[in-house]
Design a protein around this motif. Structure first.
Motif, PDB file in Angstrom:
ATOM      1  N   MET A 188       0.737  -1.301  -0.106  1.00  0.00           N
ATOM      2  CA  MET A 188      -0.179   0.024  -0.206  1.00  0.00           C
ATOM      3  C   MET A 188       1.100   1.354   0.074  1.00  0.00           C
ATOM      4  N   ILE A 189       2.149   1.254   0.905  1.00  0.00           N
ATOM      5  CA  ILE A 189       2.821   2.465   0.703  1.00  0.00           C
ATOM      6  C   ILE A 189       3.341   2.396  -0.541  1.00  0.00           C
ATOM      7  N   GLY A 190       3.649   1.313  -1.306  1.00  0.00           N
ATOM      8  CA  GLY A 190       4.390   1.437  -2.660  1.00  0.00           C
ATOM      9  C   GLY A 190       3.125   1.930  -3.592  1.00  0.00           C
ATOM     10  N   ASN A 191       1.855   1.519  -3.443  1.00  0.00           N
ATOM     11  CA  ASN A 191       1.001   1.948  -4.400  1.00  0.00           C
ATOM     12  C   ASN A 191       0.714   3.488  -4.303  1.00  0.00           C
ATOM     13  N   PHE A 192       1.131   4.283  -3.291  1.00  0.00           N
ATOM     14  CA  PHE A 192       1.044   5.571  -3.027  1.00  0.00           C
ATOM     15  C   PHE A 192       2.008   6.155  -3.508  1.00  0.00           C
ATOM     16  N   LEU A 193       3.245   5.766  -3.505  1.00  0.00           N
ATOM     17  CA  LEU A 193       4.534   6.368  -3.913  1.00  0.00           C
ATOM     18  C   LEU A 193       4.603   6.086  -5.767  1.00  0.00           C
ATOM     19  N   LYS A 194       4.061   4.971  -6.064  1.00  0.00           N
ATOM     20  CA  LYS A 194       4.076   4.547  -7.504  1.00  0.00           C
ATOM     21  C   LYS A 194       5.376   3.928  -8.140  1.00  0.00           C
ATOM     22  N   PRO A 195       5.336   3.112  -8.778  1.00  0.00           N
ATOM     23  CA  PRO A 195       6.619   2.058  -9.085  1.00  0.00           C
ATOM     24  C   PRO A 195       7.753   3.030  -9.638  1.00  0.00           C
ATOM     25  N   GLY A 196       9.010   2.551  -9.403  1.00  0.00           N
ATOM     26  CA  GLY A 196      10.193   3.091  -9.682  1.00  0.00           C
ATOM     27  C   GLY A 196      10.795   4.083  -8.609  1.00  0.00           C
ATOM     28  N   LYS A 197       9.960   4.115  -7.535  1.00  0.00           N
ATOM     29  CA  LYS A 197      10.494   4.996  -6.355  1.00  0.00           C
ATOM     30  C   LYS A 197      11.411   3.941  -5.544  1.00  0.00           C
ATOM     31  N   ASN A 198      12.151   4.704  -4.468  1.00  0.00           N
ATOM     32  CA  ASN A 198      12.921   3.898  -3.585  1.00  0.00           C
ATOM     33  C   ASN A 198      12.354   4.251  -2.272  1.00  0.00           C
ATOM     34  N   VAL A 199      12.709   3.144  -1.304  1.00  0.00           N
ATOM     35  CA  VAL A 199      12.369   3.328   0.087  1.00  0.00           C
ATOM     36  C   VAL A 199      13.694   2.698   0.682  1.00  0.00           C
ATOM     37  N   VAL A 200      14.103   3.294   1.838  1.00  0.00           N
ATOM     38  CA  VAL A 200      15.186   2.845   2.544  1.00  0.00           C
ATOM     39  C   VAL A 200      14.516   1.877   3.847  1.00  0.00           C
ATOM     40  N   LEU A 214      21.508   9.666   1.193  1.00  0.00           N
ATOM     41  CA  LEU A 214      22.651   9.297   0.123  1.00  0.00           C
ATOM     42  C   LEU A 214      21.720   8.783  -1.413  1.00  0.00           C
ATOM     43  N   TYR A 215      20.665   8.383  -1.036  1.00  0.00           N
ATOM     44  CA  TYR A 215      19.702   8.019  -1.907  1.00  0.00           C
ATOM     45  C   TYR A 215      18.309   8.691  -2.263  1.00  0.00           C
ATOM     46  N   ASP A 216      17.998   8.172  -3.490  1.00  0.00           N
ATOM     47  CA  ASP A 216      16.805   9.212  -3.836  1.00  0.00           C
ATOM     48  C   ASP A 216      15.554   8.602  -3.421  1.00  0.00           C
ATOM     49  N   THR A 217      15.012   9.085  -2.318  1.00  0.00           N
ATOM     50  CA  THR A 217      14.163   8.355  -1.517  1.00  0.00           C
ATOM     51  C   THR A 217      13.315   9.384  -0.612  1.00  0.00           C
ATOM     52  N   ASP A 218      12.113   9.298  -0.440  1.00  0.00           N
ATOM     53  CA  ASP A 218      11.243  10.357   0.292  1.00  0.00           C
ATOM     54  C   ASP A 218      10.586   9.632   1.571  1.00  0.00           C
ATOM     55  N   VAL A 219      10.778   8.137   1.520  1.00  0.00           N
ATOM     56  CA  VAL A 219      10.377   7.439   2.838  1.00  0.00           C
ATOM     57  C   VAL A 219      11.346   6.548   3.407  1.00  0.00           C
ATOM     58  N   ILE A 220      11.550   6.483   4.594  1.00  0.00           N
ATOM     59  CA  ILE A 220      12.250   5.690   5.353  1.00  0.00           C
ATOM     60  C   ILE A 220      11.184   4.868   6.239  1.00  0.00           C
ATOM     61  N   ILE A 221      11.932   3.373   6.315  1.00  0.00           N
ATOM     62  CA  ILE A 221      10.673   2.634   7.206  1.00  0.00           C
ATOM     63  C   ILE A 221      11.649   1.967   8.236  1.00  0.00           C
ATOM     64  N   THR A 222      11.555   1.810   9.626  1.00  0.00           N
ATOM     65  CA  THR A 222      12.503   1.148  10.454  1.00  0.00           C
ATOM     66  C   THR A 222      11.483   0.323  11.324  1.00  0.00           C
ATOM     67  N   ILE A 223      11.993  -0.856  11.832  1.00  0.00           N
ATOM     68  CA  ILE A 223      11.280  -1.929  12.398  1.00  0.00           C
ATOM     69  C   ILE A 223      12.138  -2.245  13.770  1.00  0.00           C
ATOM     70  N   THR A 224      11.576  -1.983  14.918  1.00  0.00           N
ATOM     71  CA  THR A 224      12.055  -2.187  16.259  1.00  0.00           C
ATOM     72  C   THR A 224      11.261  -2.848  17.119  1.00  0.00           C
ATOM     73  N   ALA A 225      11.830  -3.595  18.062  1.00  0.00           N
ATOM     74  CA  ALA A 225      11.178  -3.884  19.147  1.00  0.00           C
ATOM     75  C   ALA A 225      10.481  -2.878  20.050  1.00  0.00           C
ATOM     76  N   SER A 226       9.505  -3.105  20.577  1.00  0.00           N
ATOM     77  CA  SER A 226       8.535  -2.079  21.420  1.00  0.00           C
ATOM     78  C   SER A 226       9.427  -1.761  22.689  1.00  0.00           C
ATOM     79  N   HIS A 227       9.566  -0.703  23.245  1.00  0.00           N
ATOM     80  CA  HIS A 227      10.094  -0.255  24.450  1.00  0.00           C
ATOM     81  C   HIS A 227       9.241  -0.710  25.633  1.00  0.00           C
ATOM     82  N   LEU A 228       8.129  -0.858  25.047  1.00  0.00           N
ATOM     83  CA  LEU A 228       7.158  -1.194  26.441  1.00  0.00           C
ATOM     84  C   LEU A 228       6.719  -2.715  26.372  1.00  0.00           C
ATOM     85  N   ARG A 229       6.439  -3.324  25.745  1.00  0.00           N
ATOM     86  CA  ARG A 229       5.988  -4.813  25.811  1.00  0.00           C
ATOM     87  C   ARG A 229       7.213  -5.732  25.136  1.00  0.00           C
ATOM     88  N   PRO A 230       7.419  -7.071  25.510  1.00  0.00           N
ATOM     89  CA  PRO A 230       8.466  -7.828  24.805  1.00  0.00           C
ATOM     90  C   PRO A 230       7.515  -8.573  23.636  1.00  0.00           C
TER      91      PRO A 230
END
Length: 434
Positions: free
Chosen positions: A27-39, A83-99
């Motif tokens: 869905m994020i990709g659909n919003f950005l349209k093909p050919g874009k980059n995401v970090v 460094l890259y041609d991107t408008d979007v960054i996605i990070t995934i991390t463990a929650s600080h609140l619950r294991p």
């Protein structure tokens, strides 16, 4: 970059499944349209690895190119993305609140709608590419060094205890301190796939080992970073944990000395001490909703922003909560002022303060806030930016609904412990009686 930040949090394999993550990526990709980059990047936890791969697959299925930073702290991902041609960054991390929870953070230049809809996938010959990169590491390290007064730090040779929670900041913080000539004692600095969870609320108990180590070896300070590198707690040379609000005051003062008349952004949780510090140094303080401190710092071109627990922004460096840069800036401040951390902290007023949560069903939250406003508003100045905050001459209360849980978050500060206890009991009764 990254004016908008969206956080999606939930239980792994229940609320956030591989299917959910893959569809979200598409869905994020659909919003950005093909050919874009995401970090993309992640912390050291195994379920972060699993969910990142699903998001990556979903992005590629929508025709998006994915630039994978691998295991990396949030601030290094954010900085390296330029460094890259991107408008979007996605990070995934463990929650600080619950294991059992995971947090997906989306940084972007615009609001990305996340409405539930059918995810459109591209034909097989239009699938996006995947690239693994590592060049951001040296670039980030060099940028930090270029933005602090290296020679002053080297001339002092501070002794520092560092706890990296055995997580993603391990390759960065110790290396920086070594380059800066600090005598560094490492604690929790072995990268593993099961990083220790960051304390949700810093207490003497959770940081006792670091505190004891600082005292026993005569270190100048200690610092503890979280698993994804956007939060940091400081410990002075006496082994005392420095309050987040006091750290805010230290950095706000330094920022206003360097940038007279500048704007400081914190949340509605901010201590009266921060108001007094900003007023004394002729700055402008903006109190933002708890989850919008970063956004408001960027929007208002602030010279510094921060919030508890242990999250600080230095826009002169980058528009991101950055525990690594914050740690180095604290060392720089100690060296420039030629004062101990306890001396710097002692120059910022501290008032008796408490915070707690009270169970409250989501459907009752609005009634609780209306009841508080009706019964307490006439006694003080109210702010309804995030929940309700009421300030009196000698105290303030803040009651705000949790975004994710059936809880009301309560913060109280007073100039006397007696008043603090009175307000705590009064608020508990008022919220529970609704």
């Amino acid at each position: 970059m990254s004016l908008y930040v969206k956080e999606i949090r939930g239980v792994v394999n229940s609320e956030i499944t591989n299917e959910f993550a893959s569809n979200m990526g598409t869905m994020i990709g659909n919003f950005l349209k093909p050919g874009k980059n995401v970090v993309v990047g992640r912390d050291t936890s195994l379920f972060s690895q699993m969910i990142k791969r699903s998001i990556t697959a979903g992005l590629m299925a929508s025709g998006i190119g994915v630039i994978d930073f691998g295991v990396a702290p949030i601030p290094t991902v954010h900085y390296g993305a330029s460094l890259y041609d991107t408008d979007v960054i996605i990070t995934i991390t463990a929650s600080h609140l619950r294991p059992d929870e995971i947090a997906i953070k989306i940084f972007s230049d615009y609001k990305i709608p996340m409405a539930q809809k059918h995810a459109e996938r591209v034909p097989w010959d239009k699938i996006g590419y995947l690239s693994y990169v590592y060049d951001y590491v040296d670039r980030y390290l060099n940028a930090v060094l270029e933005n602090v007064e290296k020679e002053i730090i080297r001339s002092m040779g501070l002794k520092v205890v560092v706890d990296c929670a055995n997580a993603s900041t391990v390759p960065f913080m110790p290396q920086l301190l070594n380059i800066l000539g600090c005598e560094t004692i490492l604690f929790g600095c072995q990268t593993t796939e099961t990083s220790s969870k960051m304390f949700a609320e810093p207490t003497p108990e959770t940081l006792s080992m670091v505190s004891d180590l600082v005292k026993s070896i005569g270190a100048d300070l200690g610092m503890a970073l979280d698993n994804d590198g956007d939060r940091i707690i400081f410990i002075d040379e006496n082994g005392n944990i420095i309050r987040d609000q006091t750290v805010l005051g230290i950095f706000a003062r330094e920022s206003l000395i360097k940038n007279p008349g500048g704007t400081i952004v914190s949340s509605v949780v901010a201590s009266r001490a921060l108001d007094e510090t900003v007023l004394k140094y002729e700055g402008n303080l903006i109190k933002a909703p708890v989850n919008l401190v970063l956004n408001k710092t960027i929007e208002n071109k602030a010279v510094f922003g921060g919030d508890e627990p242990g999250m600080y922004i230095f826009p002169e460096f980058q528009d991101c909560f950055d525990a690594i840069f914050t740690g180095v800036k604290m060392i720089e401040t100690i060296c420039k002022q030629n004062k101990t951390l306890s001396q710097l902290a002692g120059e910022i007023p501290e008032y008796p303060r408490t915070g707690f949560s009270i169970e409250c069903e989501h459907e009752n939250k609005e009634d609780v806030l209306n009841n508080l406003k009706e019964n307490l508003d006439e006694k003080g100045v109210s702010i309804t930016t995030d929940g309700i905050r009421i300030d009196w001459e000698d105290a303030y209360i803040l009651v705000r609904p949790s975004r994710f849980e059936p809880l009301m978050r309560v913060y109280i500060e007073s100039k006397t412990s007696k008043k603090l206890d009175e307000l705590s009991n009064e608020l508990k009764n008022m919220i529970q009686d609704v």
